[in-house]
Design an enzyme around this catalytic site. Structure first.
Site, PDB file in Angstrom:
ATOM      1  CG  HIS A 132     -16.345 -18.416 -30.328  1.00  0.00           C
ATOM      2  ND1 HIS A 132     -16.533 -18.215 -31.683  1.00  0.00           N
ATOM      3  CD2 HIS A 132     -15.823 -17.262 -29.853  1.00  0.00           C
ATOM      4  CE1 HIS A 132     -16.113 -16.992 -31.998  1.00  0.00           C
ATOM      5  NE2 HIS A 132     -15.693 -16.387 -30.906  1.00  0.00           N
ATOM      6  CD  GLU A 133     -16.454 -16.245 -26.218  1.00  0.00           C
ATOM      7  OE1 GLU A 133     -15.360 -15.644 -26.176  1.00  0.00           O
ATOM      8  OE2 GLU A 133     -17.335 -15.958 -27.048  1.00  0.00           O
ATOM      9  CG  HIS A 173     -11.652 -15.807 -28.342  1.00  0.00           C
ATOM     10  ND1 HIS A 173     -11.013 -15.096 -29.327  1.00  0.00           N
ATOM     11  CD2 HIS A 173     -12.981 -15.688 -28.606  1.00  0.00           C
ATOM     12  CE1 HIS A 173     -11.924 -14.585 -30.162  1.00  0.00           C
ATOM     13  NE2 HIS A 173     -13.123 -14.932 -29.754  1.00  0.00           N
ATOM     14  CD  GLN A 227     -13.539 -11.731 -28.258  1.00  0.00           C
ATOM     15  OE1 GLN A 227     -14.122 -12.401 -27.425  1.00  0.00           O
ATOM     16  NE2 GLN A 227     -14.113 -11.370 -29.395  1.00  0.00           N
ATOM     17  N   GLY A 269     -20.880 -13.883 -26.212  1.00  0.00           N
ATOM     18  CA  GLY A 269     -19.713 -14.247 -25.427  1.00  0.00           C
ATOM     19  C   GLY A 269     -18.571 -13.286 -25.695  1.00  0.00           C
ATOM     20  CB  CYS A 309     -15.824 -13.640 -33.507  1.00  0.00           C
ATOM     21  SG  CYS A 309     -14.628 -13.170 -32.248  1.00  0.00           S
ATOM     22  CG  LEU A 310     -18.886  -9.453 -29.877  1.00  0.00           C
ATOM     23  CD1 LEU A 310     -18.962  -9.111 -28.403  1.00  0.00           C
ATOM     24  CD2 LEU A 310     -19.964  -8.721 -30.668  1.00  0.00           C
TER      25      LEU A 310
END
Ligand code: NI
Length: 164
Positions: free
Chosen positions: A133-134, A137, A51, A46, A91-92
């Site tokens: 999670h997204e 963000h 991000q 995701g 997480c990226l």
């Protein structure tokens, strides 16, 4: 399409609340295309717009094994959730870091697609985790703040061994 730079831990943009999307134009479509390409290139499940440095309520998710079940979420809202799962999350924007986070095991989400049309979808397990999670963000919330514990180097090694 283009791969965009992923904002990393320490950049204040990750702590900011995103504004809703109002225009469903080519610029949005380019952003969505780029976000998908960036997510696949980084082997993530995701990616949220902040991000890649954009403070808009946009996220892409693909939790499928074959990387062919992309879901684009614009202005997503979780409208129902139930159950509980506790597990590792990464997480990226936090490369190499993992934490233990408790999430609902089921979520139902309402969002708009790239043409501004509303849809409702639901997810369990990893998909439910990714949706939470997204959407976090988009509200400036990162998983590290929610983690009950971050994994040590040794624990991460153990985890990657098990996966092989
Ligand atoms: Ni993330």
């Amino acid at each position: 399409m283009a791969i965009r730079n992923i904002v990393k831990e320490g950049d204040d943009i990750l702590n900011k609340k995103c504004r809703p999307v109002e225009k469903f134009d080519q610029k949005l479509h380019t952003l969505l295309n780029d976000m998908a390409e960036t997510m696949y290139n980084a082997e993530g499940v995701g990616l949220a717009a902040p991000q890649v440095g954009i403070l808009r309520r946009v996220a892409v998710i693909d939790v499928s094994e074959n990387r062919n079940e992309l879901i684009e979420f614009i202005n997503p809202q979780i409208i129902a959730f139930s159950g509980e799962q506790t597990g590792n999350e990464g997480c990226l924007s936090f490369p190499g870091q993992y934490g233990i986070v408790t999430r609902p095991d089921y979520v139902k989400v309402k969002a708009l697609n790239r043409f501004g049309e509303e849809f409702v979808t639901e997810g369990r397990g990893l998909l439910a985790r990714a949706i939470c999670h997204e959407t976090d963000h988009l509200n400036g919330m990162v998983f590290k703040k929610l983690a009950q514990k971050m994994l040590s180097k040794r624990e991460i090694e153990e985890m990657t061994k098990k996966r092989r």
